[in-house]
Write a protein that holds these residues in place. Structure first.
Motif, PDB file in Angstrom:
ATOM      1  N   LYS A  38      44.796  32.010  44.647  1.00 28.01           N
ATOM      2  CA  LYS A  38      44.602  31.258  45.880  1.00 28.01           C
ATOM      3  C   LYS A  38      43.319  31.707  46.567  1.00 28.01           C
ATOM      4  O   LYS A  38      43.110  32.892  46.796  1.00 28.01           O
ATOM      5  CB  LYS A  38      45.790  31.457  46.819  1.00 28.01           C
ATOM      6  CG  LYS A  38      47.016  30.647  46.427  1.00 28.01           C
ATOM      7  CD  LYS A  38      48.090  30.716  47.494  1.00 28.01           C
ATOM      8  CE  LYS A  38      49.258  29.808  47.105  1.00 28.01           C
ATOM      9  NZ  LYS A  38      50.303  29.805  48.147  1.00 28.01           N
ATOM     10  N   VAL A  39      42.479  30.748  46.861  1.00 27.95           N
ATOM     11  CA  VAL A  39      41.226  31.037  47.567  1.00 27.95           C
ATOM     12  C   VAL A  39      41.100  30.088  48.754  1.00 27.95           C
ATOM     13  O   VAL A  39      41.600  28.954  48.729  1.00 27.95           O
ATOM     14  CB  VAL A  39      40.007  30.875  46.631  1.00 27.95           C
ATOM     15  CG1 VAL A  39      40.058  31.894  45.517  1.00 27.95           C
ATOM     16  CG2 VAL A  39      39.943  29.462  46.058  1.00 27.95           C
ATOM     17  N   ALA A  40      40.453  30.562  49.777  1.00 27.09           N
ATOM     18  CA  ALA A  40      40.234  29.719  50.959  1.00 27.09           C
ATOM     19  C   ALA A  40      39.235  28.613  50.637  1.00 27.09           C
ATOM     20  O   ALA A  40      38.238  28.838  49.960  1.00 27.09           O
ATOM     21  CB  ALA A  40      39.723  30.571  52.113  1.00 27.09           C
ATOM     22  N   LYS A  41      39.520  27.428  51.140  1.00 29.27           N
ATOM     23  CA  LYS A  41      38.611  26.322  50.923  1.00 29.27           C
ATOM     24  C   LYS A  41      37.308  26.570  51.674  1.00 29.27           C
ATOM     25  O   LYS A  41      37.328  26.951  52.851  1.00 29.27           O
ATOM     26  CB  LYS A  41      39.230  25.011  51.398  1.00 29.27           C
ATOM     27  CG  LYS A  41      40.388  24.518  50.560  1.00 29.27           C
ATOM     28  CD  LYS A  41      40.918  23.205  51.101  1.00 29.27           C
ATOM     29  CE  LYS A  41      42.076  22.691  50.276  1.00 29.27           C
ATOM     30  NZ  LYS A  41      42.604  21.422  50.790  1.00 29.27           N
ATOM     31  N   ASP A  80      44.369  26.393  44.878  1.00 29.20           N
ATOM     32  CA  ASP A  80      44.643  27.230  43.709  1.00 29.20           C
ATOM     33  C   ASP A  80      43.513  27.087  42.701  1.00 29.20           C
ATOM     34  O   ASP A  80      43.206  25.967  42.255  1.00 29.20           O
ATOM     35  CB  ASP A  80      45.967  26.840  43.050  1.00 29.20           C
ATOM     36  CG  ASP A  80      47.169  27.202  43.908  1.00 29.20           C
ATOM     37  OD1 ASP A  80      47.027  28.131  44.721  1.00 29.20           O
ATOM     38  OD2 ASP A  80      48.223  26.562  43.763  1.00 29.20           O
ATOM     39  N   ARG A  81      42.926  28.193  42.332  1.00 27.61           N
ATOM     40  CA  ARG A  81      41.843  28.196  41.357  1.00 27.61           C
ATOM     41  C   ARG A  81      42.364  28.786  40.046  1.00 27.61           C
ATOM     42  O   ARG A  81      42.874  29.904  40.025  1.00 27.61           O
ATOM     43  CB  ARG A  81      40.654  29.002  41.874  1.00 27.61           C
ATOM     44  CG  ARG A  81      39.490  29.076  40.902  1.00 27.61           C
ATOM     45  CD  ARG A  81      38.363  29.920  41.471  1.00 27.61           C
ATOM     46  NE  ARG A  81      37.706  29.262  42.587  1.00 27.61           N
ATOM     47  CZ  ARG A  81      36.687  29.787  43.267  1.00 27.61           C
ATOM     48  NH1 ARG A  81      36.243  30.997  42.940  1.00 27.61           N
ATOM     49  NH2 ARG A  81      36.128  29.119  44.262  1.00 27.61           N
ATOM     50  N   LYS A  82      42.238  28.040  38.962  1.00 29.50           N
ATOM     51  CA  LYS A  82      42.734  28.491  37.654  1.00 29.50           C
ATOM     52  C   LYS A  82      41.782  29.522  37.040  1.00 29.50           C
ATOM     53  O   LYS A  82      40.571  29.458  37.249  1.00 29.50           O
ATOM     54  CB  LYS A  82      42.893  27.311  36.706  1.00 29.50           C
ATOM     55  CG  LYS A  82      43.956  26.305  37.150  1.00 29.50           C
ATOM     56  CD  LYS A  82      44.059  25.170  36.147  1.00 29.50           C
ATOM     57  CE  LYS A  82      45.129  24.162  36.584  1.00 29.50           C
ATOM     58  NZ  LYS A  82      45.229  23.022  35.626  1.00 29.50           N
ATOM     59  N   PHE A  83      42.356  30.433  36.297  1.00 25.81           N
ATOM     60  CA  PHE A  83      41.554  31.436  35.599  1.00 25.81           C
ATOM     61  C   PHE A  83      42.205  31.762  34.247  1.00 25.81           C
ATOM     62  O   PHE A  83      43.388  31.465  34.022  1.00 25.81           O
ATOM     63  CB  PHE A  83      41.428  32.711  36.439  1.00 25.81           C
ATOM     64  CG  PHE A  83      42.596  33.656  36.276  1.00 25.81           C
ATOM     65  CD1 PHE A  83      42.523  34.743  35.416  1.00 25.81           C
ATOM     66  CD2 PHE A  83      43.783  33.437  36.966  1.00 25.81           C
ATOM     67  CE1 PHE A  83      43.600  35.592  35.256  1.00 25.81           C
ATOM     68  CE2 PHE A  83      44.857  34.280  36.811  1.00 25.81           C
ATOM     69  CZ  PHE A  83      44.767  35.374  35.959  1.00 25.81           C
ATOM     70  N   SER A  90      36.734  37.482  31.917  1.00 24.65           N
ATOM     71  CA  SER A  90      37.677  36.773  32.774  1.00 24.65           C
ATOM     72  C   SER A  90      36.913  35.626  33.420  1.00 24.65           C
ATOM     73  O   SER A  90      35.896  35.845  34.090  1.00 24.65           O
ATOM     74  CB  SER A  90      38.248  37.711  33.841  1.00 24.65           C
ATOM     75  OG  SER A  90      39.072  36.994  34.737  1.00 24.65           O
ATOM     76  N   CYS A  91      37.383  34.418  33.220  1.00 28.81           N
ATOM     77  CA  CYS A  91      36.676  33.227  33.699  1.00 28.81           C
ATOM     78  C   CYS A  91      37.574  32.430  34.637  1.00 28.81           C
ATOM     79  O   CYS A  91      38.793  32.338  34.421  1.00 28.81           O
ATOM     80  CB  CYS A  91      36.259  32.338  32.529  1.00 28.81           C
ATOM     81  SG  CYS A  91      35.175  33.159  31.321  1.00 28.81           S
ATOM     82  N   GLU A  92      36.986  31.835  35.691  1.00 26.61           N
ATOM     83  CA  GLU A  92      37.725  30.984  36.611  1.00 26.61           C
ATOM     84  C   GLU A  92      36.902  29.737  36.897  1.00 26.61           C
ATOM     85  O   GLU A  92      35.670  29.743  36.824  1.00 26.61           O
ATOM     86  CB  GLU A  92      38.064  31.723  37.897  1.00 26.61           C
ATOM     87  CG  GLU A  92      36.873  32.259  38.654  1.00 26.61           C
ATOM     88  CD  GLU A  92      37.290  33.061  39.869  1.00 26.61           C
ATOM     89  OE1 GLU A  92      36.446  33.206  40.768  1.00 26.61           O
ATOM     90  OE2 GLU A  92      38.447  33.531  39.918  1.00 26.61           O
ATOM     91  N   ARG A 192      42.408  39.222  42.067  1.00 32.12           N
ATOM     92  CA  ARG A 192      43.848  39.334  41.832  1.00 32.12           C
ATOM     93  C   ARG A 192      44.522  37.967  41.828  1.00 32.12           C
ATOM     94  O   ARG A 192      44.396  37.191  42.776  1.00 32.12           O
ATOM     95  CB  ARG A 192      44.490  40.209  42.912  1.00 32.12           C
ATOM     96  CG  ARG A 192      44.039  41.645  42.887  1.00 32.12           C
ATOM     97  CD  ARG A 192      44.748  42.444  43.962  1.00 32.12           C
ATOM     98  NE  ARG A 192      44.149  43.763  44.130  1.00 32.12           N
ATOM     99  CZ  ARG A 192      44.536  44.643  45.047  1.00 32.12           C
ATOM    100  NH1 ARG A 192      45.521  44.325  45.878  1.00 32.12           N
ATOM    101  NH2 ARG A 192      43.941  45.822  45.128  1.00 32.12           N
ATOM    102  N   PRO A 193      45.252  37.652  40.763  1.00 30.77           N
ATOM    103  CA  PRO A 193      45.875  36.326  40.665  1.00 30.77           C
ATOM    104  C   PRO A 193      47.147  36.225  41.489  1.00 30.77           C
ATOM    105  O   PRO A 193      47.830  37.220  41.753  1.00 30.77           O
ATOM    106  CB  PRO A 193      46.183  36.210  39.168  1.00 30.77           C
ATOM    107  CG  PRO A 193      46.357  37.621  38.710  1.00 30.77           C
ATOM    108  CD  PRO A 193      45.420  38.443  39.530  1.00 30.77           C
ATOM    109  N   GLN A 194      47.447  35.009  41.880  1.00 28.44           N
ATOM    110  CA  GLN A 194      48.690  34.728  42.591  1.00 28.44           C
ATOM    111  C   GLN A 194      49.844  34.604  41.595  1.00 28.44           C
ATOM    112  O   GLN A 194      50.928  35.147  41.822  1.00 28.44           O
ATOM    113  CB  GLN A 194      48.542  33.440  43.404  1.00 28.44           C
ATOM    114  CG  GLN A 194      49.694  33.138  44.354  1.00 28.44           C
ATOM    115  CD  GLN A 194      49.627  33.994  45.604  1.00 28.44           C
ATOM    116  OE1 GLN A 194      48.612  34.643  45.852  1.00 28.44           O
ATOM    117  NE2 GLN A 194      50.704  33.984  46.381  1.00 28.44           N
TER     118      GLN A 194
END
Length: 299
Positions: A38-41, A80-83, A90-92, A192-194
Motif C-alpha cells: 500500500k502506497v499513498a496516492k 495497492d502496488r504489485k511487486f 525486487s520489482c514493483e 515492506r509488503p502488505q
C-alpha cells in the motif's frame, strides 16, 4: 532385463535434466515471491493525469502533512502496488505508467541476514553445478559403450552427486525463504509488503528438488539392483565351476566374464566365443539366461 535397465537409466537422466532446467530458470527469475504494497496516492499535479492520484484544489496540496493525515484517517486515498521478488531483484509496478522499477534484493535485506542470503546463493550455485555433473555422468554411461564395472562406477558417482545436489538445493531454498520473511518484517519501510505469497519460481525451485531426488533414487536403485544381480550370477558361476572337474579358478573366469559384458550396446548379454581353454562356455550361457524372477528374489 537390459531393456528395463535402459528405461531406468533414461528416466533418471530425463529427471536430472528436468531438474537442471527448473533450477536454472528459478535461480535467474524474480518471481519467488509476489504481493502488494500500500502506497499513498501522489498528487495529480505531479503525474499530470491518471486515476491513481489525489486531487486537491487547496493551496496546501503540496504539503506532505495533508497526505499523512489522509493516510491515518483511513480515507480511500491510497493504492495497492504489485511487486515480485527473487534472489537477485525486487520489482514493483509504476503507477499510471508502463514498466517496473527494480531494486537489488540484496540491498533490501537487513544487514544481519545478508550473510545467510549469500550462503543461499552459494548453495544454489553448487546445487546447479552438482546437478550438471550428475547428469553428465549419466549421459556418458548411456551414450558410450563401456564395461559393466566402469558403468557401475559412473552410476555410483552420479547417484552421489545427485543426492548431494538435492540436499544443497533443499538447504538453499529454506535459507532464502527465511531471509525473505526476515526482510518482510525488518526491511525498508518503503518496501515492506502488505500482503505476499509464493510465486511460480518458488514452486519451480521445489519442483526441481523433487525431480532431483527422484533421479537420485532411480540411479541408486539401478546401481543396487545391478550390483546384487551380478553377485548372484557370480555365486551361480562358482557353483557351476566347482561341480565340473579341471576348471580354472572361479575368480579368473568371473573377471573374464565381467570384462566382456557391456552396459549399452549388448544389453548385458554376451556369448563368449573363446573360453574353451578356461571354462565350459555353457556356464556363461547359464548366467545370461537366468530367469528374471530369480534375480528379483535375490535382490
Amino acid at each position: 532385463m537390459g531393456v528395463d535397465r535402459r528405461q531406468r537409466a533414461s528416466a533418471a537422466l530425463s529427471l536430472s535434466f528436468l531438474s537442471l532446467i527448473f533450477s536454472i530458470t528459478a535461480f535467474s527469475s524474480s518471481y519467488w515471491c509476489k504481493g502488494t504494497r500500500k502506497v499513498a496516492k501522489p498528487f495529480c499535479s505531479e503525474l499530470r493525469g491518471g486515476t491513481h492520484c489525489v486531487r486537491f484544489n487547496s493551496s496546501g496540496a503540496n504539503d506532505s502533512s495533508v497526505v499523512q493525515y489522509i493516510w491515518e484517517t483511513g480515507d480511500d486515498k491510497f493504492v495497492d502496488r504489485k511487486f515480485h521478488a527473487g534472489i537477485w531483484y525486487s520489482c514493483e509496478e509504476i503507477l499510471n505508467g508502463e514498466g517496473e522499477k527494480c531494486r537489488s534484493f540484496i540491498s533490501l535485506t537487513p544487514p544481519a541476514d545478508q550473510g545467510v542470503l549469500w550462503l543461499s546463493i552459494a548453495a544454489e550455485v553448487l546445487y546447479i553445478t552438482l546437478l550438471l555433473i550428475g547428469a553428465t555422468l549419466m549421459l556418458i554411461e548411456i551414450c558410450h559403450s563401456i564395461s559393466i564395472l566402469d558403468g557401475l562406477k559412473l552410476n555410483a558417482f552420479a547417484a552421489i552427486f545427485t543426492v548431494l545436489a538435492g540436499l544443497l538445493g533443499m538447504v538453499a531454498h529454506m535459507m532464502y525463504t527465511t531471509v525473505f520473511q526476515m526482510t518482510v518484517n525488518l526491511g525498508p519501510e518503503d518496501w515492506r509488503p502488505q500482503t505476499w505469497d509464493y510465486g511460480w519460481s518458488y514452486c519451480l525451485a521445489w519442483g526441481s528438488f523433487a525431480c532431483c531426488m527422484a533421479s537420485s533414487v532411480t540411479t541408486m536403485n539401478r546401481y543396487t539392483k545391478t550390483f546384487l544381480e551380478f553377485k548372484y550370477k557370480q555365486k551361480r558361476l562358482e557353483r557351476s565351476l566347482k561341480a565340473k572337474p579341471k576348471t580354472p579358478a572361479p575368480e579368473k573366469v568371473w573377471k573374464m566374464y565381467i570384462d566382456t559384458v557391456h552396459t549399452t550396446t549388448e544389453d548385458y548379454i554376451h556369448q563368449l566365443t573363446d573360453v574353451h581353454s578356461l571354462a565350459n562356455p555353457t556356464a556363461f550361457s547359464e548366467l545370461n539366461n537366468i530367469p528374471v524372477t530369480h534375480c528379483e528374489e535375490y535382490c
